[in-house]
Design an enzyme around this catalytic site. Sequence first.
Site, PDB file in Angstrom:
ATOM      1  N   ASP A  15      -5.553   4.336   0.689  1.00  0.00           N
ATOM      2  CA  ASP A  15      -4.984   4.607  -0.764  1.00  0.00           C
ATOM      3  C   ASP A  15      -3.979   4.088  -0.838  1.00  0.00           C
ATOM      4  OD1 ASP A  15      -5.838   6.398  -3.403  1.00  0.00           O
ATOM      5  OD2 ASP A  15      -3.929   7.215  -2.220  1.00  0.00           O
ATOM      6  N   LEU A  16      -4.032   3.906  -2.589  1.00  0.00           N
ATOM      7  CA  LEU A  16      -3.190   3.245  -3.248  1.00  0.00           C
ATOM      8  C   LEU A  16      -2.101   3.601  -3.731  1.00  0.00           C
ATOM      9  CD1 LEU A  16      -2.423   0.659  -4.107  1.00  0.00           C
ATOM     10  CD2 LEU A  16      -3.596   0.962  -6.663  1.00  0.00           C
ATOM     11  N   ASP A  17      -1.791   4.665  -4.804  1.00  0.00           N
ATOM     12  CA  ASP A  17      -1.063   5.346  -4.727  1.00  0.00           C
ATOM     13  C   ASP A  17      -0.427   5.850  -3.317  1.00  0.00           C
ATOM     14  OD1 ASP A  17      -0.816   4.104  -7.118  1.00  0.00           O
ATOM     15  OD2 ASP A  17      -2.269   5.965  -7.932  1.00  0.00           O
ATOM     16  N   THR A  23       2.701   4.686  -7.663  1.00  0.00           N
ATOM     17  CA  THR A  23       2.374   4.487  -9.258  1.00  0.00           C
ATOM     18  C   THR A  23       2.477   6.110  -9.720  1.00  0.00           C
ATOM     19  OG1 THR A  23       0.161   4.172  -8.873  1.00  0.00           O
ATOM     20  CG2 THR A  23       1.475   2.144  -8.855  1.00  0.00           C
ATOM     21  N   LYS A  51      -3.200  13.441  -8.086  1.00  0.00           N
ATOM     22  CA  LYS A  51      -3.533  12.485  -6.741  1.00  0.00           C
ATOM     23  C   LYS A  51      -4.887  12.104  -6.988  1.00  0.00           C
ATOM     24  CE  LYS A  51       1.725  13.013  -5.373  1.00  0.00           C
ATOM     25  NZ  LYS A  51       2.625  12.808  -3.802  1.00  0.00           N
ATOM     26  N   SER A 120      -9.739   3.565  -3.616  1.00  0.00           N
ATOM     27  CA  SER A 120      -8.314   4.038  -4.401  1.00  0.00           C
ATOM     28  C   SER A 120      -9.752   4.753  -5.041  1.00  0.00           C
ATOM     29  CB  SER A 120      -7.752   3.104  -4.556  1.00  0.00           C
ATOM     30  OG  SER A 120      -6.928   3.612  -6.446  1.00  0.00           O
ATOM     31  N   ALA A 121      -9.592   5.639  -6.247  1.00  0.00           N
ATOM     32  CA  ALA A 121      -9.919   6.091  -7.524  1.00  0.00           C
ATOM     33  C   ALA A 121      -9.754   4.824  -9.248  1.00  0.00           C
ATOM     34  CB  ALA A 121      -9.479   7.636  -7.683  1.00  0.00           C
ATOM     35  N   LYS A 151     -13.004  11.853  -5.317  1.00  0.00           N
ATOM     36  CA  LYS A 151     -12.562  12.184  -4.080  1.00  0.00           C
ATOM     37  C   LYS A 151     -12.124  13.723  -4.271  1.00  0.00           C
ATOM     38  CE  LYS A 151      -9.500   7.981  -2.778  1.00  0.00           C
ATOM     39  NZ  LYS A 151      -8.567   7.790  -2.497  1.00  0.00           N
ATOM     40  N   GLU A 175      -3.892   8.422   3.421  1.00  0.00           N
ATOM     41  CA  GLU A 175      -3.870   9.077   1.998  1.00  0.00           C
ATOM     42  C   GLU A 175      -3.003  10.143   2.166  1.00  0.00           C
ATOM     43  OE1 GLU A 175      -5.558  10.045  -0.780  1.00  0.00           O
ATOM     44  OE2 GLU A 175      -7.279   8.869  -0.658  1.00  0.00           O
ATOM     45  N   ASP A 176      -2.299  10.263   1.034  1.00  0.00           N
ATOM     46  CA  ASP A 176      -1.139  11.003   0.330  1.00  0.00           C
ATOM     47  C   ASP A 176      -1.358  12.236  -0.071  1.00  0.00           C
ATOM     48  OD1 ASP A 176      -1.621   8.901  -2.345  1.00  0.00           O
ATOM     49  OD2 ASP A 176       0.155  10.305  -2.573  1.00  0.00           O
TER      50      ASP A 176
END
Length: 806
Positions: A15-17, A23, A51, A120-121, A151, A175-176
């Site tokens: 995942d990105l964030d 971000t 998120k 990522s979404a 997700k 994933e966070d």
Amino acid sequence: MTVAPPVAASAALFDLDGVIVDTAVHHFAAWRQTAAELGFALADEDEERLKGVGRMDALRIVLEIGGVEVDEATAARLADEKNGRYVDAIASITPADMLPGAREVLEDLRARGVRTALGSASRNAPLILDRLGIAGLFDAIVDGSVVTEAKPHPRVFLAGAEALGVDPAACLVFEDAIAGVHAAKAAGMTAVGIGDPAVLAEADAVIPGLHAVDALAARGITFAGAPAPRLEEETMITGTTVRLDAAPFHLDDAAQAWVRDTLAGLTVEQKVGQLFFLMANAPEQVDADIAVAEPGGWMRRPAPVDEAVSLNRHIQTASSLPALIAGNLENGADGASFAATQVGTPLQAAATGDDSCAYRMGQVAAVEGRALGVTWDFAPIIDIQSNVRNPIVLNRGFGSDPERVRRMGVEFVRGLQDHGMAASVKHWPGDGVDDRDQHLLTSVNTLSVEEWEATFGEAYRASIAAGALSIMAAHIALPAYSRALRPGIADEDIMPASLAPELTTELLRERMGFNGVVITDASLMGGLLMRMPRRDLVPATVAAGCDMFLFTPDYAEDLAHMRAGVESGVISAARLDEAVTRVLALKAALGLHRASSPEELVPGLDGLDTAAHRAWARAQAEAAITLVKDKEEGLLPLSAERTPRVLVYSLRGFLSGTGPAEAFCEALRSRGFEATLFEEGPPGSTMFKRVGVDGGVNGADLLDHYDAVIYLVDIQPRSNVTSARIEWAPFTAGNLPRHLTEIPTLVVSLGSPFHLQDVPFVRTYVNAYANNAETVEAVAAALTGEIAFRGESPVDAFAGYEDARW
């Protein structure tokens, strides 16, 4: 938390964030503003629900929290407005914002051969990865523009596995968000949570961040492949390894074998020699330098064709390894030989508004330069002229607009490298901000980290992504980034990029991912020499991350300094091998190792269609000439009937001759004008004499004998010259246009575009940007109305002065 079965993942999805960069705070701030506009507030605990979900799903959650209903059109508008706020917020993201361990984990996985994907979404994911400088570390990117299901639907991760060609069961997901953990589990993948174990209890394992990824082994979660070596002296290479099969080298198996075998066969003395790049002036001097230690390559200045071909063949004959031969081919190929084609200047190309002109400049430099034996171009210049008083960039760069500089720099790189010549993008970390000259002192790029990232950072990342084989590290400091990367650094320890490991190793190599060759700018410049004793600075450049050292006043002495740096450990054995590996890889990328003879490497110009190149030069000049100011009613177009008698003043800079002015007069004469080039007296001849006696034509003589006056200004940027301003005749300024209100007067610049600051009262002013023959002829054609003025100024030609516009 679930109990993870033992797994050796062959692919990793991120995942990105919250995993690679944080971000989420920007997302939540943007949604809070949306909520406020709708008349309600979001609580801190609402952030977790937003998120890892797509934009429209997030909007639905926000509306649900506020108990608000909107129609589809309004929903689309609200989502777009939120995204606009978010994009504005992330515009300032830099590599320094990456979460701890993210780059290290990605690089380790690449070294192991583990495939990586982003899941990522966010539709802004590619933009963020580009700003972080890590887009090249992912084998696939799956974002909101690729999949529409949000997700916890598993589609984003299943699409990632499919793109990587890997079984989902062999994939590890970082994933966070709990929605992302659910998505990973639904896809049949192992889920590693990043953050709070209480929130991410359903993950197979939870760690505080990617910096703690080694802790996964205790839970039976590992990666396939051997870990990248980190601590062993013989293999540790200043935070990164030379990737021969990757950008920018892209070497095949045979070329990689040549690099490795050649390196293995070199002694330490021979390796040290390969770090040096010397100036070649004559065969006997080349032979004497090789007798000291064979250098990695040679720089050439322009010479007649026969001399260029002869000496470059001699260099290749005398060298046991193929030599790199470089030139300053900034304007086409005239940096290789006086007889080769100059295609205007970069600023002239920018004034056309046509990016393909930059490509053609690179193409001409490569085609004619390679024929003359030059394999490496110390260009393009991607400095940004943000300070009109900077005396170095001027027409050597692509102007003041960072976006134009970025695009045209990329095109120049491609034009060179598509035709077999290596580019060296310069001057890292960026000139044009200071109004001083790095040849004379360490100049300073005073931009903040955010400002630099949005300007020079974008330009360098784009050239790196375009495959630039090398970058030239200048004697220019970047204090904001040095302080960001070295908190607490003392002012006196802020060094130019050529000596600063935080700039040339950490920022350029590790954060921006540059894998190519870094060469210093000339080591005889004051910007380097005045920072430390030469015995220290010579090895310090290589320790800082430079692979080659440009020029030397005494080769044997500097070689001894470099060797002493190796022996003392200033340059580790691994760092020496890394630098030499890159030098050899550059030679292999250019195919030099395959050449069977010096003649193959230096074939000469015979058979090349240089006429086509000169036609390109003429077309560029005609498209670029810019009518900056046209307030002299009835002057343009010039007419041999209205103003037959024209006096031409040649105003010149350092080393400029009257050749362009003479050619311009001849071009006017061919169009029916009686053109007279003013004959200057010897230097100082106007001292204590009346204006007009020497050094100028004034009063009755001017008004009775001439119908118009043209000032042809040919002031080009020159190193060690601190100004590119007009300098009038000494003591009396006898050639000043005092009578411009009485006789039609115009000024044409063939060099610096900023001369209106010195002649603001002139009513007609033209910028042509170059002094080659094609430009001079095009100027005459434009002034007489044969062609239209089509150029658009790529800088503020009024230099910020209001009166220059009057």
